[in-house]
Design a protein around this motif. Structure first.
Motif, PDB file in Angstrom:
ATOM      1  N   ARG A 237      68.766  44.000 -83.364  1.00  0.00           N
ATOM      2  CA  ARG A 237      67.414  44.070 -83.925  1.00  0.00           C
ATOM      3  C   ARG A 237      66.411  43.295 -83.081  1.00  0.00           C
ATOM      4  N   SER A 238      66.850  42.175 -82.520  1.00  0.00           N
ATOM      5  CA  SER A 238      65.909  41.337 -81.767  1.00  0.00           C
ATOM      6  C   SER A 238      65.411  42.042 -80.515  1.00  0.00           C
ATOM      7  N   GLY A 239      66.281  42.801 -79.871  1.00  0.00           N
ATOM      8  CA  GLY A 239      65.893  43.541 -78.682  1.00  0.00           C
ATOM      9  C   GLY A 239      65.620  42.679 -77.463  1.00  0.00           C
ATOM     10  N   THR A 240      65.676  41.354 -77.596  1.00  0.00           N
ATOM     11  CA  THR A 240      65.373  40.493 -76.460  1.00  0.00           C
ATOM     12  C   THR A 240      66.482  39.503 -76.149  1.00  0.00           C
ATOM     13  N   GLY A 241      67.305  39.222 -77.103  1.00  0.00           N
ATOM     14  CA  GLY A 241      68.290  38.169 -76.891  1.00  0.00           C
ATOM     15  C   GLY A 241      69.696  38.684 -76.805  1.00  0.00           C
ATOM     16  N   ASP A 242      70.571  37.793 -76.471  1.00  0.00           N
ATOM     17  CA  ASP A 242      71.977  38.141 -76.453  1.00  0.00           C
ATOM     18  C   ASP A 242      72.785  37.055 -77.141  1.00  0.00           C
ATOM     19  N   SER A 243      72.097  36.227 -77.919  1.00  0.00           N
ATOM     20  CA  SER A 243      72.753  35.129 -78.615  1.00  0.00           C
ATOM     21  C   SER A 243      72.223  35.015 -80.040  1.00  0.00           C
ATOM     22  N   VAL A 244      73.094  34.502 -80.895  1.00  0.00           N
ATOM     23  CA  VAL A 244      72.723  34.173 -82.265  1.00  0.00           C
ATOM     24  C   VAL A 244      72.960  32.677 -82.416  1.00  0.00           C
TER      25      VAL A 244
ATOM     26  N   VAL B 105      56.808  24.477 -55.525  1.00  0.00           N
ATOM     27  CA  VAL B 105      57.858  24.740 -56.509  1.00  0.00           C
ATOM     28  C   VAL B 105      58.446  23.461 -57.101  1.00  0.00           C
ATOM     29  N   PRO B 106      58.770  22.422 -56.300  1.00  0.00           N
ATOM     30  CA  PRO B 106      59.349  21.223 -56.922  1.00  0.00           C
ATOM     31  C   PRO B 106      58.478  20.614 -58.010  1.00  0.00           C
ATOM     32  N   SER B 107      57.163  20.570 -57.812  1.00  0.00           N
ATOM     33  CA  SER B 107      56.315  19.980 -58.852  1.00  0.00           C
ATOM     34  C   SER B 107      56.312  20.848 -60.109  1.00  0.00           C
ATOM     35  N   LEU B 108      56.428  22.152 -59.941  1.00  0.00           N
ATOM     36  CA  LEU B 108      56.477  23.043 -61.109  1.00  0.00           C
ATOM     37  C   LEU B 108      57.764  22.856 -61.897  1.00  0.00           C
ATOM     38  N   THR B 109      58.869  22.677 -61.206  1.00  0.00           N
ATOM     39  CA  THR B 109      60.146  22.533 -61.906  1.00  0.00           C
ATOM     40  C   THR B 109      60.308  21.147 -62.524  1.00  0.00           C
ATOM     41  N   ASP B 110      59.425  20.214 -62.153  1.00  0.00           N
ATOM     42  CA  ASP B 110      59.449  18.894 -62.777  1.00  0.00           C
ATOM     43  C   ASP B 110      58.603  18.842 -64.043  1.00  0.00           C
ATOM     44  N   GLU B 111      57.944  19.929 -64.375  1.00  0.00           N
ATOM     45  CA  GLU B 111      57.193  20.013 -65.633  1.00  0.00           C
ATOM     46  C   GLU B 111      58.174  19.983 -66.807  1.00  0.00           C
ATOM     47  N   ARG B 112      57.700  19.544 -67.940  1.00  0.00           N
ATOM     48  CA  ARG B 112      58.526  19.491 -69.159  1.00  0.00           C
ATOM     49  C   ARG B 112      58.659  20.885 -69.769  1.00  0.00           C
ATOM     50  N   LEU B 113      59.719  21.104 -70.494  1.00  0.00           N
ATOM     51  CA  LEU B 113      59.960  22.400 -71.134  1.00  0.00           C
ATOM     52  C   LEU B 113      58.846  22.772 -72.107  1.00  0.00           C
ATOM     53  N   ARG B 114      58.065  21.820 -72.528  1.00  0.00           N
ATOM     54  CA  ARG B 114      56.956  22.090 -73.448  1.00  0.00           C
ATOM     55  C   ARG B 114      55.977  23.106 -72.884  1.00  0.00           C
ATOM     56  N   VAL B 115      55.858  23.190 -71.547  1.00  0.00           N
ATOM     57  CA  VAL B 115      54.885  24.095 -70.938  1.00  0.00           C
ATOM     58  C   VAL B 115      55.331  25.555 -70.974  1.00  0.00           C
ATOM     59  N   LEU B 116      56.606  25.795 -71.192  1.00  0.00           N
ATOM     60  CA  LEU B 116      57.116  27.171 -71.220  1.00  0.00           C
ATOM     61  C   LEU B 116      56.774  27.849 -72.532  1.00  0.00           C
ATOM     62  N   SER B 117      56.501  29.140 -72.447  1.00  0.00           N
ATOM     63  CA  SER B 117      56.397  29.905 -73.681  1.00  0.00           C
ATOM     64  C   SER B 117      57.828  30.264 -74.064  1.00  0.00           C
ATOM     65  N   ARG B 118      58.206  29.856 -75.254  1.00  0.00           N
ATOM     66  CA  ARG B 118      59.578  30.088 -75.715  1.00  0.00           C
ATOM     67  C   ARG B 118      59.570  31.134 -76.813  1.00  0.00           C
ATOM     68  N   ARG B 119      60.632  31.914 -76.837  1.00  0.00           N
ATOM     69  CA  ARG B 119      60.767  32.904 -77.904  1.00  0.00           C
ATOM     70  C   ARG B 119      61.466  32.264 -79.094  1.00  0.00           C
ATOM     71  N   GLN B 120      61.188  32.848 -80.240  1.00  0.00           N
ATOM     72  CA  GLN B 120      61.891  32.405 -81.436  1.00  0.00           C
ATOM     73  C   GLN B 120      63.344  32.851 -81.320  1.00  0.00           C
ATOM     74  N   PRO B 121      64.270  31.965 -81.570  1.00  0.00           N
ATOM     75  CA  PRO B 121      65.679  32.353 -81.496  1.00  0.00           C
ATOM     76  C   PRO B 121      66.090  33.199 -82.694  1.00  0.00           C
ATOM     77  N   VAL B 122      67.122  33.989 -82.495  1.00  0.00           N
ATOM     78  CA  VAL B 122      67.729  34.749 -83.587  1.00  0.00           C
ATOM     79  C   VAL B 122      68.676  33.782 -84.281  1.00  0.00           C
ATOM     80  N   THR B 123      68.425  33.508 -85.557  1.00  0.00           N
ATOM     81  CA  THR B 123      69.251  32.538 -86.278  1.00  0.00           C
ATOM     82  C   THR B 123      69.949  33.199 -87.463  1.00  0.00           C
ATOM     83  N   VAL B 124      71.102  32.654 -87.785  1.00  0.00           N
ATOM     84  CA  VAL B 124      71.861  33.082 -88.964  1.00  0.00           C
ATOM     85  C   VAL B 124      72.453  31.836 -89.606  1.00  0.00           C
ATOM     86  N   PRO B 125      72.732  31.894 -90.908  1.00  0.00           N
ATOM     87  CA  PRO B 125      73.384  30.764 -91.559  1.00  0.00           C
ATOM     88  C   PRO B 125      74.898  30.817 -91.347  1.00  0.00           C
ATOM     89  N   PRO B 126      75.573  29.678 -91.512  1.00  0.00           N
ATOM     90  CA  PRO B 126      77.037  29.692 -91.451  1.00  0.00           C
ATOM     91  C   PRO B 126      77.585  30.696 -92.465  1.00  0.00           C
TER      92      PRO B 126
END
Length: 166
Positions: free
Chosen positions: A47-54, A13-34
């Motif tokens: 609508r996103s069904g997966t997030g809880d943040s904008v 586990v320690p070697s896995l957690t020392d990996e860079r965030l680049r290795v994670l599959s990331r979801r597209q964030p829900v974005t809005v303009p000011p």
């Protein structure tokens, strides 16, 4: 044969957690303009069904704020929110962020100490590059131990008396 003992897994586990965030599959964030209304932010979260943040980004794509469902619903329960107001009235204006070269361990520590479920990932110019969620980290760790997870008994406390099969 792979060592499936708890101790052997714990050593990996320690070697896995020392990996860079680049290795994670990331979801597209829900974005809005000011200037987006709080009501529109709630609809975007739904609508996103997966997030809880904008994530609020300026026209150049730089992160300027984060609005979470906790921000909204905490105020709704108290009866002090007008959903026609712009997102700027409730958003966090200097959110904690990570960059793709930071470690998974750094993301876990930030989530744990700040009680965050989602952490924005930005590039060196402050542009939103994605969002890391707790579930992304759990999925990455689980995928790193396929044999161990697939060989778990149906109930964690159950131990098989003899191997199944012919």
């Amino acid at each position: 044969m792979t060592d499936l003992t708890e101790r052997a897994v714990a050593r990996r586990v320690p070697s896995l957690t020392d990996e860079r965030l680049r290795v994670l599959s990331r979801r597209q964030p829900v974005t809005v303009p000011p200037g987006t209304t709080l009501a529109d932010c709630v609809r975007a979260i739904q609508r996103s069904g997966t997030g809880d943040s904008v994530f609020v980004c300026d026209p150049a794509g730089r992160l300027v704020g984060v609005l979470t469902e906790r921000d909204i619903f905490g105020r709704i329960v108290g009866g002090t929110v007008d959903l026609t107001q712009p997102v700027e009235t409730l958003m966090t204006t200097q959110p904690r962020t990570l960059d793709l070269d930071q470690t998974i361990r750094a993301a876990i520590e930030l989530m744990q100490t700040g009680r965050y479920r989602n952490v924005p990932v930005v590039d060196d110019r402050g542009h939103l590059a994605g969002v890391v969620r707790q579930s992304d980290i759990i999925k990455y760790l689980a995928e790193s131990f396929p044999e161990e997870l697939l060989n778990l008994p149906p109930r964690p406390h159950q131990r098989m008396k003899e191997p199944e099969g012919a």
